[in-house]
Design a protein around this motif. Sequence first.
Motif, short mmCIF file in Angstrom:
data_model
loop_
_atom_site.label_atom_id
_atom_site.label_comp_id
_atom_site.label_asym_id
_atom_site.label_seq_id
_atom_site.Cartn_x
_atom_site.Cartn_y
_atom_site.Cartn_z
N TYR A 69 0.70 -1.25 0.08
CA TYR A 69 0.08 -0.05 0.12
C TYR A 69 0.84 1.17 -0.05
CZ TYR A 69 0.36 0.08 5.07
OH TYR A 69 0.86 0.12 6.31
N SER A 114 3.04 -0.13 10.40
CA SER A 114 2.28 -1.38 10.77
C SER A 114 3.18 -2.23 11.57
CB SER A 114 1.78 -2.21 9.24
OG SER A 114 1.42 -3.51 9.63
N THR A 175 -1.72 1.61 10.43
CA THR A 175 -2.67 0.50 10.18
C THR A 175 -2.85 -0.83 11.09
OG1 THR A 175 -0.86 -0.42 9.09
CG2 THR A 175 -2.17 1.26 7.93
N VAL A 224 -9.29 -1.93 9.08
CA VAL A 224 -9.50 -2.70 7.90
C VAL A 224 -10.46 -4.02 8.00
CG1 VAL A 224 -7.49 -1.86 6.71
CG2 VAL A 224 -7.71 -4.38 7.53
N TYR A 259 -6.14 -2.40 1.40
CA TYR A 259 -5.53 -1.66 2.43
C TYR A 259 -5.25 -0.22 1.89
CZ TYR A 259 -4.11 -4.55 6.29
OH TYR A 259 -4.08 -5.17 7.57
#
Length: 274
Positions: A69, A114, A175, A224, A259
């Motif tokens: 992403y 992340s 994320t 997500v 994502y």
Amino acid sequence: MTSSLARATRTASVVLTAVVTVAASVAGSTTAAAGPPDPIVYDALGDSYASGFGVPPYTPTCGRSDAAYPVQLDGRKHIALDDFVACGGATTLTVVSGGQLAALDAQTDLLTLSAGGNDTGWSTAVVACLLGGDETCTQASDAVTARITTLLPARLDRLYAQVAAAAPNAHVVVTGYARLFSPEYGAYLGASPAEQQTLNEGADLLNATIARAAAAHGFQFVDVTKRFLDHGVNAPDPWILGLSDPGAFHPNADGYETYTAAVTSAVNPSRLRS
């Protein structure tokens, strides 16, 4: 009187025309001088979910992929990817010890991160539930839950504090992780629907823990979970790779596009320094 009035009218007309011309010229010059805004300087840190692992080809180290992403975000909303240093296998500790924070400085406008999944032994629990018996699955899941609740919060707090110090002007987007299973479609290998649900609840706990830590540091959390509903590894249209794939339990191409869509919709350029 008529002649004087005519001369006055002509004079006023000439003056008005001159004023309008100058004003237009100044406005045009201001617009030209301003030009387009500077690109938003973007750095991407984290683990394999940020590096794009699961969709080859990869870089020789860290498993970075063009499907990631961060790569897909490059060019959207005037975002310019500067440093892409996410690395497969990274934990909250190795994001620091592995040198990822060196990518950050006062010029970083946007930062995505992340991290946390690899700190918990999550993959071990998944394999235990798929290939082991019920007791093995329960023990592994309980161990992951314990790490999430007792170990992870302090690790995240230390990492986020270091990130904030290294990129003091950045808008930080953290994320979360996708649920891996769709229990409504039945057993997957040795994991029953109930065991899949337990693993999904572990993912929810992981995300909630990360979201709380992010909020405490003023970071934005992107969840997500809803986007991946009905697209688990055992769904008819999976966005998660299965156990037989070299990139098992990472997003596939559709998953990484999801994502990207989630982060894109969450980022508001007006909140970023540019």
